[in-house]
Design a protein around this motif. Sequence first.
Motif, PDB file in Angstrom:
ATOM      1  N   ARG A 187       0.827  -1.208   0.000  1.00  0.00           N
ATOM      2  CA  ARG A 187       0.000   0.000   0.000  1.00  0.00           C
ATOM      3  C   ARG A 187       0.862   1.258   0.000  1.00  0.00           C
ATOM      4  NH1 ARG A 187      -4.353  -0.189   4.671  1.00  0.00           N
ATOM      5  NH2 ARG A 187      -4.529   1.982   3.970  1.00  0.00           N
ATOM      6  N   ALA A 188       1.924   1.259   0.803  1.00  0.00           N
ATOM      7  CA  ALA A 188       2.803   2.433   0.869  1.00  0.00           C
ATOM      8  C   ALA A 188       3.498   2.666  -0.474  1.00  0.00           C
ATOM      9  CB  ALA A 188       3.835   2.249   1.973  1.00  0.00           C
ATOM     10  N   ALA A 189       3.956   1.587  -1.120  1.00  0.00           N
ATOM     11  CA  ALA A 189       4.653   1.718  -2.404  1.00  0.00           C
ATOM     12  C   ALA A 189       3.709   2.250  -3.482  1.00  0.00           C
ATOM     13  CB  ALA A 189       5.231   0.369  -2.824  1.00  0.00           C
ATOM     14  N   ILE A 190       2.485   1.712  -3.530  1.00  0.00           N
ATOM     15  CA  ILE A 190       1.511   2.164  -4.532  1.00  0.00           C
ATOM     16  C   ILE A 190       1.145   3.622  -4.292  1.00  0.00           C
ATOM     17  CG2 ILE A 190      -0.875   1.883  -5.315  1.00  0.00           C
ATOM     18  CD1 ILE A 190      -0.515  -1.129  -4.934  1.00  0.00           C
ATOM     19  N   SER A 191       1.011   4.006  -3.025  1.00  0.00           N
ATOM     20  CA  SER A 191       0.688   5.398  -2.690  1.00  0.00           C
ATOM     21  C   SER A 191       1.729   6.353  -3.262  1.00  0.00           C
ATOM     22  CB  SER A 191       0.594   5.562  -1.177  1.00  0.00           C
ATOM     23  OG  SER A 191       0.465   6.919  -0.814  1.00  0.00           O
ATOM     24  N   ARG A 192       3.013   5.998  -3.115  1.00  0.00           N
ATOM     25  CA  ARG A 192       4.074   6.870  -3.622  1.00  0.00           C
ATOM     26  C   ARG A 192       4.143   6.847  -5.147  1.00  0.00           C
ATOM     27  NH1 ARG A 192       6.615   4.569   0.951  1.00  0.00           N
ATOM     28  NH2 ARG A 192       7.565   2.989  -0.392  1.00  0.00           N
ATOM     29  N   LEU A 193       3.946   5.656  -5.741  1.00  0.00           N
ATOM     30  CA  LEU A 193       3.983   5.553  -7.198  1.00  0.00           C
ATOM     31  C   LEU A 193       2.853   6.351  -7.845  1.00  0.00           C
ATOM     32  CD1 LEU A 193       4.872   1.770  -7.599  1.00  0.00           C
ATOM     33  CD2 LEU A 193       6.258   3.689  -8.390  1.00  0.00           C
ATOM     34  N   MET A 194       1.706   6.405  -7.173  1.00  0.00           N
ATOM     35  CA  MET A 194       0.543   7.130  -7.699  1.00  0.00           C
ATOM     36  C   MET A 194       0.538   8.597  -7.297  1.00  0.00           C
ATOM     37  SD  MET A 194      -1.129   4.905  -9.467  1.00  0.00           S
ATOM     38  CE  MET A 194      -2.719   5.686  -9.683  1.00  0.00           C
ATOM     39  N   ASP A 195       1.602   9.038  -6.606  1.00  0.00           N
ATOM     40  CA  ASP A 195       1.693  10.429  -6.144  1.00  0.00           C
ATOM     41  C   ASP A 195       0.438  10.837  -5.378  1.00  0.00           C
ATOM     42  OD1 ASP A 195       4.250  10.993  -7.206  1.00  0.00           O
ATOM     43  OD2 ASP A 195       3.378  11.179  -9.198  1.00  0.00           O
ATOM     44  N   GLU A 196       0.077  10.005  -4.405  1.00  0.00           N
ATOM     45  CA  GLU A 196      -1.118  10.250  -3.603  1.00  0.00           C
ATOM     46  C   GLU A 196      -0.999  11.558  -2.824  1.00  0.00           C
ATOM     47  OE1 GLU A 196      -2.420   7.823   0.125  1.00  0.00           O
ATOM     48  OE2 GLU A 196      -3.158   6.743  -1.632  1.00  0.00           O
ATOM     49  N   ARG A 197      -2.121  12.219  -2.635  1.00  0.00           N
ATOM     50  CA  ARG A 197      -2.145  13.499  -1.936  1.00  0.00           C
ATOM     51  C   ARG A 197      -1.654  13.346  -0.489  1.00  0.00           C
ATOM     52  NH1 ARG A 197      -7.248  17.606  -2.315  1.00  0.00           N
ATOM     53  NH2 ARG A 197      -6.419  19.273  -1.008  1.00  0.00           N
ATOM     54  N   LEU A 198      -1.016  14.392   0.019  1.00  0.00           N
ATOM     55  CA  LEU A 198      -0.539  14.370   1.413  1.00  0.00           C
ATOM     56  C   LEU A 198      -1.709  14.374   2.378  1.00  0.00           C
ATOM     57  CD1 LEU A 198       2.324  17.031   1.255  1.00  0.00           C
ATOM     58  CD2 LEU A 198       2.604  14.586   1.592  1.00  0.00           C
ATOM     59  N   PRO A 199      -1.529  13.858   3.592  1.00  0.00           N
ATOM     60  CA  PRO A 199      -2.571  13.949   4.613  1.00  0.00           C
ATOM     61  C   PRO A 199      -2.907  15.419   4.898  1.00  0.00           C
ATOM     62  CG  PRO A 199      -0.858  12.403   5.281  1.00  0.00           C
ATOM     63  CD  PRO A 199      -0.356  13.102   4.056  1.00  0.00           C
ATOM     64  N   PRO A 200      -4.161  15.719   5.296  1.00  0.00           N
ATOM     65  CA  PRO A 200      -4.586  17.107   5.523  1.00  0.00           C
ATOM     66  C   PRO A 200      -3.674  17.888   6.472  1.00  0.00           C
ATOM     67  CG  PRO A 200      -6.480  15.659   5.554  1.00  0.00           C
ATOM     68  CD  PRO A 200      -5.285  14.775   5.477  1.00  0.00           C
ATOM     69  N   ALA A 201      -3.206  17.248   7.537  1.00  0.00           N
ATOM     70  CA  ALA A 201      -2.357  17.948   8.509  1.00  0.00           C
ATOM     71  C   ALA A 201      -1.046  18.404   7.853  1.00  0.00           C
ATOM     72  CB  ALA A 201      -2.064  17.043   9.697  1.00  0.00           C
ATOM     73  N   GLU A 202      -0.450  17.551   7.007  1.00  0.00           N
ATOM     74  CA  GLU A 202       0.795  17.928   6.333  1.00  0.00           C
ATOM     75  C   GLU A 202       0.543  19.023   5.294  1.00  0.00           C
ATOM     76  OE1 GLU A 202       3.438  14.884   4.957  1.00  0.00           O
ATOM     77  OE2 GLU A 202       2.702  13.443   6.430  1.00  0.00           O
ATOM     78  N   GLU A 203      -0.582  18.912   4.591  1.00  0.00           N
ATOM     79  CA  GLU A 203      -0.930  19.952   3.622  1.00  0.00           C
ATOM     80  C   GLU A 203      -1.077  21.311   4.308  1.00  0.00           C
ATOM     81  OE1 GLU A 203      -4.159  19.500   0.986  1.00  0.00           O
ATOM     82  OE2 GLU A 203      -3.248  17.850  -0.135  1.00  0.00           O
ATOM     83  N   ALA A 204      -1.706  21.306   5.491  1.00  0.00           N
ATOM     84  CA  ALA A 204      -1.906  22.551   6.228  1.00  0.00           C
ATOM     85  C   ALA A 204      -0.564  23.170   6.628  1.00  0.00           C
ATOM     86  CB  ALA A 204      -2.761  22.289   7.464  1.00  0.00           C
ATOM     87  N   ARG A 205       0.409  22.331   7.007  1.00  0.00           N
ATOM     88  CA  ARG A 205       1.736  22.840   7.376  1.00  0.00           C
ATOM     89  C   ARG A 205       2.423  23.460   6.172  1.00  0.00           C
ATOM     90  NH1 ARG A 205       5.082  18.185   9.924  1.00  0.00           N
ATOM     91  NH2 ARG A 205       6.654  19.843   9.944  1.00  0.00           N
ATOM     92  N   VAL A 206       2.323  22.787   5.007  1.00  0.00           N
ATOM     93  CA  VAL A 206       2.930  23.326   3.780  1.00  0.00           C
ATOM     94  C   VAL A 206       2.275  24.658   3.416  1.00  0.00           C
ATOM     95  CG1 VAL A 206       3.267  22.932   1.315  1.00  0.00           C
ATOM     96  CG2 VAL A 206       3.588  21.051   2.933  1.00  0.00           C
ATOM     97  N   GLN A 207       0.929  24.684   3.454  1.00  0.00           N
ATOM     98  CA  GLN A 207       0.204  25.901   3.108  1.00  0.00           C
ATOM     99  C   GLN A 207       0.566  27.042   4.042  1.00  0.00           C
ATOM    100  OE1 GLN A 207      -1.716  26.058   0.356  1.00  0.00           O
ATOM    101  NE2 GLN A 207      -1.878  28.264   0.707  1.00  0.00           N
ATOM    102  N   GLY A 208       0.683  26.726   5.335  1.00  0.00           N
ATOM    103  CA  GLY A 208       1.051  27.743   6.305  1.00  0.00           C
ATOM    104  C   GLY A 208       2.429  28.312   6.031  1.00  0.00           C
ATOM    105  N   ALA A 209       3.373  27.460   5.664  1.00  0.00           N
ATOM    106  CA  ALA A 209       4.732  27.923   5.340  1.00  0.00           C
ATOM    107  C   ALA A 209       4.729  28.825   4.112  1.00  0.00           C
ATOM    108  CB  ALA A 209       5.644  26.727   5.122  1.00  0.00           C
ATOM    109  N   LEU A 210       3.936  28.457   3.115  1.00  0.00           N
ATOM    110  CA  LEU A 210       3.875  29.261   1.890  1.00  0.00           C
ATOM    111  C   LEU A 210       3.264  30.631   2.174  1.00  0.00           C
ATOM    112  CD1 LEU A 210       2.699  26.549  -0.690  1.00  0.00           C
ATOM    113  CD2 LEU A 210       4.941  27.619  -0.559  1.00  0.00           C
ATOM    114  N   GLU A 211       2.216  30.611   2.975  1.00  0.00           N
ATOM    115  CA  GLU A 211       1.575  31.896   3.302  1.00  0.00           C
ATOM    116  C   GLU A 211       2.471  32.802   4.114  1.00  0.00           C
ATOM    117  OE1 GLU A 211      -2.015  30.692   5.176  1.00  0.00           O
ATOM    118  OE2 GLU A 211      -3.045  30.209   3.298  1.00  0.00           O
TER     119      GLU A 211
END
Length: 211
Positions: A187-211
């Motif tokens: 499951r982990a390998a397929i997730s990375r191969l399919m470029d699965e979206r980051l979990p919401p908490a990690e996305e929020a951290r990235v968005q906060g850094a960009l802002e």
Amino acid sequence: AISLVGAGVVLALKTGAWLATGSVGLASDAAESIVNVVAAVTLVLAVRLARTPPDYQHPYGHEKIEDLSSAFEAGLILLAAALIAVSAVQRLIAPAELQRLGVGLAVAAASAGVNGGLAAWLRERGRRLDSVALRANARHLMTDVWTSVGVLVGVGLVAITGLQRLDPLLALAVAVHIGRSGVLVLRAAISRLMDERLPPAEEARVQGALE
């Protein structure tokens, strides 16, 4: 390369423990180590290729070969689980008395120690090099260590109680445990191969850094 040598040593020890006792539980442990050897060969090739610089045909580099390596390793884990389950069912139908348990348990304990040290070293190298394949291999080896501990306890109980059917029941439990590990790695390998979206908490951290 060290992973490959270590896997070969562990396989030799576990095979010796199985041949000494005739235990299907120890045989299942040895079968997983065959997977480890094949996975280590794949790992050596994948890590070497992943380090190749980007080229005209692969402008983003070759790192995803590590994810393919992890998926291949997961398939081997699942195959090993299936073979172990078949052997365990056959032994349940036709129980056999185990031999030289003391020698077998000592050799199996030594193999678990070697595996544990190798897994810890690989985990550290994987973290330092940020290698998906090395970290996946370390997790697989730690699963193998806990499997070996469970097998040692189970075969020890056979020696104490004389209940021969504990051995194949233990092998079935090992098969389920190994199968679960294979599914998680896949499951982990397929997730990375399919470029699965980051979990919401990690996305929020990235968005906060960009802002």
